[in-house]
Scaffold this motif. Structure first.
Motif, PDB file in Angstrom:
ATOM      1  N   ARG A  98      69.814 -59.410 -47.584  1.00 55.97           N
ATOM      2  CA  ARG A  98      68.800 -58.355 -47.628  1.00 55.97           C
ATOM      3  C   ARG A  98      68.444 -58.019 -49.078  1.00 55.97           C
ATOM      4  O   ARG A  98      67.283 -57.756 -49.394  1.00 55.97           O
ATOM      5  CB  ARG A  98      69.284 -57.121 -46.855  1.00 55.97           C
ATOM      6  CG  ARG A  98      69.437 -57.411 -45.359  1.00 55.97           C
ATOM      7  CD  ARG A  98      69.731 -56.180 -44.541  1.00 55.97           C
ATOM      8  NE  ARG A  98      70.993 -55.529 -44.826  1.00 55.97           N
ATOM      9  CZ  ARG A  98      72.168 -55.893 -44.290  1.00 55.97           C
ATOM     10  NH1 ARG A  98      72.258 -56.917 -43.471  1.00 55.97           N
ATOM     11  NH2 ARG A  98      73.266 -55.215 -44.583  1.00 55.97           N
ATOM     12  N   ARG A 109      61.506 -53.006 -46.106  1.00 54.23           N
ATOM     13  CA  ARG A 109      62.337 -52.164 -45.240  1.00 54.23           C
ATOM     14  C   ARG A 109      62.871 -53.035 -44.109  1.00 54.23           C
ATOM     15  O   ARG A 109      62.301 -54.068 -43.795  1.00 54.23           O
ATOM     16  CB  ARG A 109      61.499 -51.030 -44.666  1.00 54.23           C
ATOM     17  CG  ARG A 109      60.791 -50.231 -45.765  1.00 54.23           C
ATOM     18  CD  ARG A 109      59.884 -49.196 -45.203  1.00 54.23           C
ATOM     19  NE  ARG A 109      60.700 -48.009 -44.907  1.00 54.23           N
ATOM     20  CZ  ARG A 109      60.215 -46.919 -44.364  1.00 54.23           C
ATOM     21  NH1 ARG A 109      58.953 -46.842 -44.023  1.00 54.23           N
ATOM     22  NH2 ARG A 109      60.996 -45.885 -44.133  1.00 54.23           N
ATOM     23  N   PHE A 110      63.949 -52.588 -43.475  1.00 54.47           N
ATOM     24  CA  PHE A 110      64.601 -53.377 -42.428  1.00 54.47           C
ATOM     25  C   PHE A 110      64.721 -52.584 -41.133  1.00 54.47           C
ATOM     26  O   PHE A 110      65.163 -51.446 -41.141  1.00 54.47           O
ATOM     27  CB  PHE A 110      65.999 -53.815 -42.889  1.00 54.47           C
ATOM     28  CG  PHE A 110      65.952 -54.737 -44.069  1.00 54.47           C
ATOM     29  CD1 PHE A 110      65.900 -56.104 -43.893  1.00 54.47           C
ATOM     30  CD2 PHE A 110      65.916 -54.229 -45.361  1.00 54.47           C
ATOM     31  CE1 PHE A 110      65.802 -56.955 -44.977  1.00 54.47           C
ATOM     32  CE2 PHE A 110      65.829 -55.075 -46.455  1.00 54.47           C
ATOM     33  CZ  PHE A 110      65.774 -56.441 -46.263  1.00 54.47           C
ATOM     34  N   TYR A 112      66.790 -53.029 -37.877  1.00 53.79           N
ATOM     35  CA  TYR A 112      67.928 -53.788 -37.351  1.00 53.79           C
ATOM     36  C   TYR A 112      68.004 -53.623 -35.837  1.00 53.79           C
ATOM     37  O   TYR A 112      68.176 -52.516 -35.333  1.00 53.79           O
ATOM     38  CB  TYR A 112      69.214 -53.306 -38.028  1.00 53.79           C
ATOM     39  CG  TYR A 112      70.482 -53.718 -37.333  1.00 53.79           C
ATOM     40  CD1 TYR A 112      70.719 -55.047 -36.985  1.00 53.79           C
ATOM     41  CD2 TYR A 112      71.450 -52.782 -37.021  1.00 53.79           C
ATOM     42  CE1 TYR A 112      71.881 -55.423 -36.338  1.00 53.79           C
ATOM     43  CE2 TYR A 112      72.626 -53.143 -36.387  1.00 53.79           C
ATOM     44  CZ  TYR A 112      72.830 -54.469 -36.044  1.00 53.79           C
ATOM     45  OH  TYR A 112      73.985 -54.844 -35.392  1.00 53.79           O
ATOM     46  N   PRO A 146      73.318 -52.873 -41.716  1.00 56.69           N
ATOM     47  CA  PRO A 146      72.811 -52.153 -42.891  1.00 56.69           C
ATOM     48  C   PRO A 146      73.561 -50.851 -43.126  1.00 56.69           C
ATOM     49  O   PRO A 146      73.891 -50.131 -42.185  1.00 56.69           O
ATOM     50  CB  PRO A 146      71.350 -51.880 -42.529  1.00 56.69           C
ATOM     51  CG  PRO A 146      71.000 -52.929 -41.528  1.00 56.69           C
ATOM     52  CD  PRO A 146      72.270 -53.159 -40.747  1.00 56.69           C
ATOM     53  N   GLU A 150      70.822 -48.219 -47.444  1.00 55.37           N
ATOM     54  CA  GLU A 150      69.739 -49.199 -47.337  1.00 55.37           C
ATOM     55  C   GLU A 150      68.578 -48.573 -46.569  1.00 55.37           C
ATOM     56  O   GLU A 150      68.778 -47.736 -45.700  1.00 55.37           O
ATOM     57  CB  GLU A 150      70.222 -50.451 -46.601  1.00 55.37           C
ATOM     58  CG  GLU A 150      71.290 -51.219 -47.359  1.00 55.37           C
ATOM     59  CD  GLU A 150      71.677 -52.494 -46.642  1.00 55.37           C
ATOM     60  OE1 GLU A 150      70.902 -53.462 -46.712  1.00 55.37           O
ATOM     61  OE2 GLU A 150      72.742 -52.504 -45.991  1.00 55.37           O
ATOM     62  N   ALA A 152      66.823 -48.807 -43.881  1.00 52.05           N
ATOM     63  CA  ALA A 152      66.910 -49.532 -42.613  1.00 52.05           C
ATOM     64  C   ALA A 152      66.939 -48.561 -41.441  1.00 52.05           C
ATOM     65  O   ALA A 152      67.465 -47.459 -41.538  1.00 52.05           O
ATOM     66  CB  ALA A 152      68.162 -50.407 -42.604  1.00 52.05           C
ATOM     67  N   ARG A 154      68.155 -48.493 -37.453  1.00 53.56           N
ATOM     68  CA  ARG A 154      68.939 -49.172 -36.407  1.00 53.56           C
ATOM     69  C   ARG A 154      68.282 -48.868 -35.072  1.00 53.56           C
ATOM     70  O   ARG A 154      68.089 -47.711 -34.716  1.00 53.56           O
ATOM     71  CB  ARG A 154      70.379 -48.673 -36.408  1.00 53.56           C
ATOM     72  CG  ARG A 154      71.283 -49.412 -35.434  1.00 53.56           C
ATOM     73  CD  ARG A 154      72.704 -48.864 -35.567  1.00 53.56           C
ATOM     74  NE  ARG A 154      73.686 -49.716 -34.978  1.00 53.56           N
ATOM     75  CZ  ARG A 154      74.223 -49.515 -33.770  1.00 53.56           C
ATOM     76  NH1 ARG A 154      73.841 -48.490 -33.041  1.00 53.56           N
ATOM     77  NH2 ARG A 154      75.140 -50.338 -33.317  1.00 53.56           N
TER      78      ARG A 154
END
Length: 186
Positions: A98, A109-110, A112, A146, A150, A152, A154
């Motif tokens: 990442r 951005r993530f 998850y 993450p 971070e 992120a 979820r």
């Protein structure tokens, strides 16, 4: 549309991440379509040697992954430099992966996708893909969820696709809490 950015907003790349079978491609493609953003399926960037290795049931190692991740990061960087938002489907299993993708720019951005093991195994058995179900456990062993530091979100599959998609759109279209932080502090 709820996902439209206002003029002057910072471009964003949402990386929809998770292990094989988590629904990354489905979710990322739908997200990109609803937002009107560009889409990249990370699997399409794998070199043939990586695909052959995984197809043979051999997990990838870091040496295999770095050129692939760098190619994805370059694609993301090009979009961000042009002020274009995008969505990428990519496993991004470890934090260092990442971090590599974050090098594309501040707008990364993530999202998850967290799915229980048994559901992942069921999904992998029911699809045609170069990643065999035998590699699920190695993917889960590699996964580093993450961290709180971070940028992120979820997303649990138990809420269903539409609710998960709505949550990602709401989150993706808000300013990032990490937008002004230097990349090495995320």
């Amino acid at each position: 549309m709820t996902g439209e950015r206002q003029q002057g907003d910072q471009a964003t790349v949402v990386v929809v991440m998770g292990v094989s079978g988590s629904g990354k491609t489905t979710m990322a493609r739908e997200l990109a379509q609803k937002l009107g953003w560009a889409f990249l399926e990370g699997d399409s960037v794998h070199p043939p040697a990586n695909v052959a290795k995984m197809s043979a049931g051999t997990p990838l190692n870091d040496e295999d992954r770095w050129p692939w991740l760098q190619a994805i990061a370059e694609w993301m960087s090009q979009r961000l430099q042009r002020g274009e938002s995008a969505v990428v489907a990519c496993s991004a299993l470890r934090r260092v992966y990442r971090d590599c993708l974050r090098q594309a720019g501040a707008g990364v951005r993530f999202a998850y996708l967290h799915v229980p093991h048994d559901e992942l195994a069921r999904r992998m058995r029911s699809r045609i893909h170069f990643m065999p179900p035998s590699l699920l456990d190695s993917q889960l062993a590699t996964l580093e969820e993450p961290g709180a530091d971070e940028d992120a979100l979820r997303v649990s599959e138990e809420h269903g696709v539409e609710a998960s998609l709505a949550a990602i759109i709401d989150w993706a279209c808000r300013p990032s809490a990490h937008a002004s932080a230097p990349s090495d502090e995320r």
